[in-house]
Scaffold this motif. Structure first.
Motif, short mmCIF file in Angstrom:
data_model
loop_
_atom_site.label_atom_id
_atom_site.label_comp_id
_atom_site.label_asym_id
_atom_site.label_seq_id
_atom_site.Cartn_x
_atom_site.Cartn_y
_atom_site.Cartn_z
N THR A 1 1.67 8.22 6.47
CA THR A 1 0.58 8.69 5.61
C THR A 1 -0.26 7.52 5.11
O THR A 1 -1.49 7.60 5.04
CB THR A 1 1.16 9.46 4.40
N ALA A 2 0.43 6.40 4.77
CA ALA A 2 -0.29 5.21 4.29
C ALA A 2 -1.21 4.66 5.37
O ALA A 2 -2.37 4.31 5.11
CB ALA A 2 0.69 4.15 3.83
N ARG B 1 -4.85 1.26 -3.78
CA ARG B 1 -4.10 -0.01 -3.69
C ARG B 1 -4.74 -1.01 -2.74
O ARG B 1 -4.38 -2.19 -2.77
CB ARG B 1 -2.67 0.28 -3.25
N LEU C 1 5.12 5.74 5.28
CA LEU C 1 4.33 4.74 6.00
C LEU C 1 3.26 5.38 6.88
O LEU C 1 2.13 4.88 6.95
CB LEU C 1 5.26 3.86 6.83
N SER D 1 5.42 6.37 -4.40
CA SER D 1 5.65 5.88 -3.05
C SER D 1 5.15 6.88 -2.02
O SER D 1 5.20 8.09 -2.23
CB SER D 1 7.15 5.60 -2.83
N VAL D 2 4.67 6.33 -0.90
CA VAL D 2 4.05 7.14 0.15
C VAL D 2 4.71 6.78 1.47
O VAL D 2 5.05 5.62 1.71
CB VAL D 2 2.53 6.87 0.22
N ASP E 1 -1.53 11.49 -2.10
CA ASP E 1 -0.90 10.31 -1.51
C ASP E 1 -1.95 9.37 -0.91
O ASP E 1 -1.87 8.14 -1.07
CB ASP E 1 0.09 10.73 -0.42
N VAL F 1 -2.90 5.41 -1.92
CA VAL F 1 -2.97 4.30 -0.97
C VAL F 1 -4.33 3.61 -1.04
O VAL F 1 -4.41 2.37 -1.07
CB VAL F 1 -2.70 4.82 0.45
N ILE G 1 0.81 -1.21 0.00
CA ILE G 1 0.00 0.00 0.00
C ILE G 1 0.85 1.27 0.00
O ILE G 1 0.38 2.35 -0.37
CB ILE G 1 -0.97 0.05 1.20
N ALA G 2 2.14 1.14 0.40
CA ALA G 2 2.99 2.32 0.48
C ALA G 2 3.89 2.50 -0.73
O ALA G 2 4.29 3.63 -1.04
CB ALA G 2 3.85 2.27 1.74
#
Length: 359
Positions: A49-50, A78, A47, A44-45, A71, A75, A38-39
């Motif tokens: 924020t995810a 996903r 962790l 890429s995000v 962001d 996530v 998910i990150a």
């Protein structure tokens, strides 16, 4: 239990340690892979924020979070992908285990024995007839195609065995593999003809023909999750009977088992789980072949532990394959239908070589 020449009977000594390795370890790995899935990706995000975005999704505020942050939107998009990968991996791994036990065929795999090709043919025919408007219809087509392919493969293998040996016994592993290859080739030939002759089939089928977990919505995954869960539970309940089936039908009768009923439950669960996985992700091969074979080498302390471990490690395998496919050539992707084949073909060649040397 024996499958081919290998035993998966409960091992003595260290059973608790092995059970922990086979079940607790993949649970932890699955959590790590899910967080990574998910990150990480084309965008890429962080962790934190995810995790905030996942919390908002679970609280029912996913749309607001997506609108407020790019962001968070990445996530939340996903999450269905992660759920689908987990469901598909668990379904295919347990399906392979159940099929290997029911047919006493160590090379049993839903894709290898033509079930995926049967589902593909049913899907192509459905597209040609305009019948694929809903997930329920797609699932029905996948069930019909999977079941039809299973019947044809078994009948063809039994006929080949009868002609070559003059007996009416159950077909051997290699006969089933060859029959599966023939049915797969025939089914895909018809699919190719439909693709060439009917433009609408070509336009829609090409997006379905390569296994991927990228196109499923959360509603689709949640809607079919109960089918996969019920299939796994059915195999889990029937698991002790696998040991009896491995000894042959006569011995199984003597031990109080009912081989015909048990085999029907296992194969029925296999068809449903394979159809659900195929409806969600398209044809994905070799997961059901790889996971049970690797786990048997660890001498599981019980058949039910093996079923649970197959579900967990199958989920980890597909989730890892999807994550790797997104990272290797980012921002492009390699679909899981490709990565699992790259992993599975060498293993299949090794297994076939060992069996040919043992004959």
């Amino acid at each position: 239990m024996t499958t081919g020449s290998r035993s998966i009977a409960p091992a003595r000594g260290g059973g608790g340690v092995r059970a922990g390795i086979l079940t607790i370890l993949p649970l932890l790995l699955l959590l790590v892979l899910a967080l990574g899935s998910i990150a990480l990706g084309a965008r890429s995000v962080e962790l934190g924020t995810a995790l905030d975005a996942v919390g908002a999704f679970l609280a029912g505020d996913g749309k607001a979070a997506s609108a407020a942050s790019v962001d968070a939107a990445a996530v939340i998009d996903r999450i269905p992908r992660v759920l689908t990968a987990v469901l598909v991996g668990a379904a295919l791994a347990v399906s392979g285990l159940a099929m290997q036990g029911a047919t006493r065929n160590p090379l049993g795999d839903p894709g290898l024995l033509g079930l995926g090709a049967g589902a593909s043919l049913a899907m192509a025919l459905g597209l040609w007839a305009g019948l694929t408007g809903s997930l329920a219809v797609v699932m029905l087509l996948a069930v019909v195609g999977t079941l039809g392919a299973a019947v044809v493969v078994y009948a063809a293998a039994a006929a080949a065995t009868r002609l070559s040996t003059g007996t009416t016994g159950a077909p051997g592993p290699l006969s089933l593999v060859l029959a599966g290859a023939a049915v797969s080739a025939g089914a895909m030939a018809v699919v190719s003809a439909l693709i060439v002759a009917v433009p609408v089939v070509q336009d829609r089928f090409r997006y379905w023909s390569i296994g991927t977990v990228a196109r499923t919505s959360f509603g689709d995954a949640a809607g079919l999750s109960w089918v996969i869960v019920l299939g796994i539970l059915a195999v889990l309940i029937a698991a002790p009977g696998l040991d009896a089936l491995a000894l042959g039908d006569e011995m199984a009768h003597g031990l109080g088992a009912r081989p015909e009923r048990l085999r029907a439950v296992l194969l029925g669960a296999t068809v449903l789980m394979t159809a659900a996985a195929t409806a969600l992700a398209g044809p994905v091969g070799f997961v059901g072949l790889m996971v049970p074979h690797v786990l048997r080498r660890m001498r599981p302390p019980g058949t039910r532990v093996l079923v649970v471990a197959s579900a967990l490690w199958g989920a980890c395998l597909v989730l890892a394959a999807d994550l790797a496919g997104r990272l290797v050539i980012a921002p492009r992707e390699i679909h899981i239908g490709v990565t699992t084949v790259l992993l599975g073909v060498p293993l299949l060649l090794v297994l076939l070589r060992r069996r040919s040397m043992a004959l």
